[in-house]
Design a protein around this motif. Structure first.
Motif, PDB file in Angstrom:
ATOM      1  N   LEU A 162      -0.901  16.470  -3.157  1.00 38.53           N
ATOM      2  CA  LEU A 162      -1.197  15.342  -4.031  1.00 38.53           C
ATOM      3  C   LEU A 162      -2.092  15.798  -5.174  1.00 38.53           C
ATOM      4  CD1 LEU A 162      -1.374  14.262  -0.805  1.00 38.53           C
ATOM      5  CD2 LEU A 162      -1.501  12.078  -2.013  1.00 38.53           C
TER       6      LEU A 162
ATOM      7  N   PHE B 238      -7.071  12.491  -5.835  1.00 33.63           N
ATOM      8  CA  PHE B 238      -7.043  11.819  -4.536  1.00 33.63           C
ATOM      9  C   PHE B 238      -7.714  12.643  -3.442  1.00 33.63           C
ATOM     10  CE2 PHE B 238      -2.831  10.179  -6.316  1.00 33.63           C
ATOM     11  CZ  PHE B 238      -3.402   9.001  -6.797  1.00 33.63           C
TER      12      PHE B 238
ATOM     13  N   THR C  44     -10.091  11.045  -0.699  1.00 35.66           N
ATOM     14  CA  THR C  44      -9.352  10.197   0.247  1.00 35.66           C
ATOM     15  C   THR C  44      -8.551  11.047   1.228  1.00 35.66           C
ATOM     16  OG1 THR C  44      -9.170   8.393  -1.350  1.00 35.66           O
ATOM     17  CG2 THR C  44      -7.580   8.416   0.456  1.00 35.66           C
TER      18      THR C  44
ATOM     19  N   TYR D  56      -0.769   6.783   3.101  1.00 40.18           N
ATOM     20  CA  TYR D  56      -0.373   5.845   2.046  1.00 40.18           C
ATOM     21  C   TYR D  56      -1.199   4.562   2.096  1.00 40.18           C
ATOM     22  CZ  TYR D  56       3.652   8.589   0.471  1.00 40.18           C
ATOM     23  OH  TYR D  56       4.460   9.557  -0.070  1.00 40.18           O
TER      24      TYR D  56
ATOM     25  N   ARG E 208      -4.335   4.384   3.037  1.00 39.79           N
ATOM     26  CA  ARG E 208      -5.630   4.737   2.443  1.00 39.79           C
ATOM     27  C   ARG E 208      -5.536   4.797   0.915  1.00 39.79           C
ATOM     28  NH1 ARG E 208      -9.391   7.577   5.426  1.00 39.79           N
ATOM     29  NH2 ARG E 208     -10.566   7.527   3.455  1.00 39.79           N
ATOM     30  N   LEU E 209      -4.450   5.374   0.400  1.00 39.90           N
ATOM     31  CA  LEU E 209      -4.263   5.437  -1.054  1.00 39.90           C
ATOM     32  C   LEU E 209      -4.137   4.035  -1.647  1.00 39.90           C
ATOM     33  CD1 LEU E 209      -1.755   8.416  -1.335  1.00 39.90           C
ATOM     34  CD2 LEU E 209      -4.180   8.430  -1.960  1.00 39.90           C
ATOM     35  N   ARG E 210      -3.492   3.153  -0.914  1.00 40.48           N
ATOM     36  CA  ARG E 210      -3.343   1.777  -1.385  1.00 40.48           C
ATOM     37  C   ARG E 210      -4.709   1.077  -1.432  1.00 40.48           C
ATOM     38  NH1 ARG E 210       0.031   0.410   2.061  1.00 40.48           N
ATOM     39  NH2 ARG E 210       1.941   0.554   0.799  1.00 40.48           N
TER      40      ARG E 210
ATOM     41  N   HIS F 140      -7.153   3.398  -4.029  1.00 37.81           N
ATOM     42  CA  HIS F 140      -6.726   3.739  -5.388  1.00 37.81           C
ATOM     43  C   HIS F 140      -5.675   2.770  -5.938  1.00 37.81           C
ATOM     44  CE1 HIS F 140      -8.779   7.661  -5.219  1.00 37.81           C
ATOM     45  NE2 HIS F 140      -8.381   7.700  -3.957  1.00 37.81           N
TER      46      HIS F 140
ATOM     47  N   ASP G 125       4.903   5.979  -7.977  1.00 39.76           N
ATOM     48  CA  ASP G 125       4.346   4.634  -7.901  1.00 39.76           C
ATOM     49  C   ASP G 125       5.132   3.676  -8.793  1.00 39.76           C
ATOM     50  OD1 ASP G 125       3.511   5.098 -10.516  1.00 39.76           O
ATOM     51  OD2 ASP G 125       1.451   5.577  -9.944  1.00 39.76           O
TER      52      ASP G 125
ATOM     53  N   ASP H 136       2.746  11.920  -4.811  1.00 42.31           N
ATOM     54  CA  ASP H 136       2.766  12.675  -3.557  1.00 42.31           C
ATOM     55  C   ASP H 136       4.082  13.427  -3.452  1.00 42.31           C
ATOM     56  OD1 ASP H 136       2.204  13.524  -0.864  1.00 42.31           O
ATOM     57  OD2 ASP H 136       3.500  11.914  -0.143  1.00 42.31           O
TER      58      ASP H 136
END
Length: 312
Positions: free
Chosen positions: A198, A202, A205, A216, A218-220, A223, A264, A271
């Motif tokens: 990634l 990021f 995280t 995913y 956690r990224l949501r 971030h 995204d 990713d």
């Protein structure tokens, strides 16, 4: 006549020889049946449709027939299967073929064999990865199929991205990023080895993701990154010594290799990963649908990716 046969232990000792292609005609109302009564409930065996002219091994055909009964819900968890001898007689195959078929189902976690008691249906839910879903593997299994996903994190660190990852993420060669390597299990059974790369933004995280967490998710949360699409490339590869050890298979065993990039809602890739999958533990589920027109440009970013990364 029903498409299934009730199994009753009354096959004539010298029954008619099997047709050249199928062991039994599904339209033949005189097809012989057997009845095996389990303590739990009556077992219904499917028509013995073993294609004698097919290049597909008999054991594989048999395991697919039995697997369909389990995954369709007709055979419930806890149901005792007929004996090996009953299966041999009903399907017109050897005991070796039956044992190979049962071994495959046991390896998939669909049945369990208990010495002195018999063979029982263990699981009636399919283990399958809906590959075209933009959601992460964790969300797919936990949400769509209700399975328990756990991961052993082997490595998580900032790094110089390999060439294929830089290409997939749209970066210059030798750009910095963050990587996380995980051995992933479904319901306690090791199913895949996963390496994600990634962008470096990021890193905090990614480096804090625990074995029972979704990357995913956690990224949501941290971030506001929402996966909206992706591209997957599949091929078959043999397991090198390291992969064989990580996944619990013999060296040179066939694995499915998947290379992917996920973008995204703005079509920005965030990713990319490489996965080595045990298909005896996790099947690949693909639904075909029209691709959105604006996905073409983002999809092209993985076309020029470097050859498969070798894990020895």
């Amino acid at each position: 006549m029903s498409a299934s046969l009730a199994v009753s232990r009354s096959l004539s000792a010298g029954g008619a020889s099997a047709p050249s292609r199928l062991t039994s005609d599904p339209c033949d109302s005189k097809a012989e049946v057997l009845s095996v009564q389990s303590p739990e409930e009556r077992v219904i065996l499917p028509q013995p449709l073993i294609d004698r002219d097919s290049p597909v091994p008999f054991y594989f055909q048999l395991s697919e027939l039995l697997e369909h009964e389990i995954l369709s819900g007709r055979w419930k968890a806890g149901l005792r299967l007929p004996s090996e001898l009953d299966l041999c007689e009903h399907f017109g195959v050897s005991r070796t073929t039956v044992r190979q078929a049962l071994a495959r189902l046991e390896q998939e976690g669909l049945i369990s064999r208990r010495k002195g008691h018999g063979t029982f249906v263990q699981e009636s839910r399919p283990r399958s990865w809906l590959l075209q879903s933009s959601a992460g593997f964790f969300q797919e299994e936990e949400t769509r199929t209700g399975r328990r996903v756990s991961s052993q994190v082997r490595r998580a660190e900032r790094c110089v991205l390999p060439a294929w990852a830089s290409d997939a993420l749209g970066f210059e060669p030798e750009s910095r990023g963050v990587t996380i390597d995980r051995v992933r299990s479904v319901d306690g059974l090791v199913a895949m080895y996963n390496v994600n790369y990634l962008p470096e933004r990021f890193a905090d995280t990614v480096l804090s993701v625990k074995g029972d967490e979704s990357l995913y998710e956690r990224l949501r949360e941290e971030h506001s990154v929402e996966p909206a699409g992706g591209r997957r490339v599949l091929e078959s590869v043999p397991a090198g010594d390291l992969l064989a050890n990580l996944l619990g298979v013999q060296p040179q065993s066939p694995l499915v290799f998947i290379e992917s990039v996920t973008w995204d809602r703005t079509m920005e890739p965030f990713d990319c990963y490489q996965t080595w999958l045990r298909t005896d533990r996790m099947k690949i589920d693909i639904e075909v649908m029209a691709a959105p027109a604006n996905a073409a440009a983002a999809a092209d970013r993985i076309h020029a990716a470097a050859p498969v990364m070798t894990v020895e």
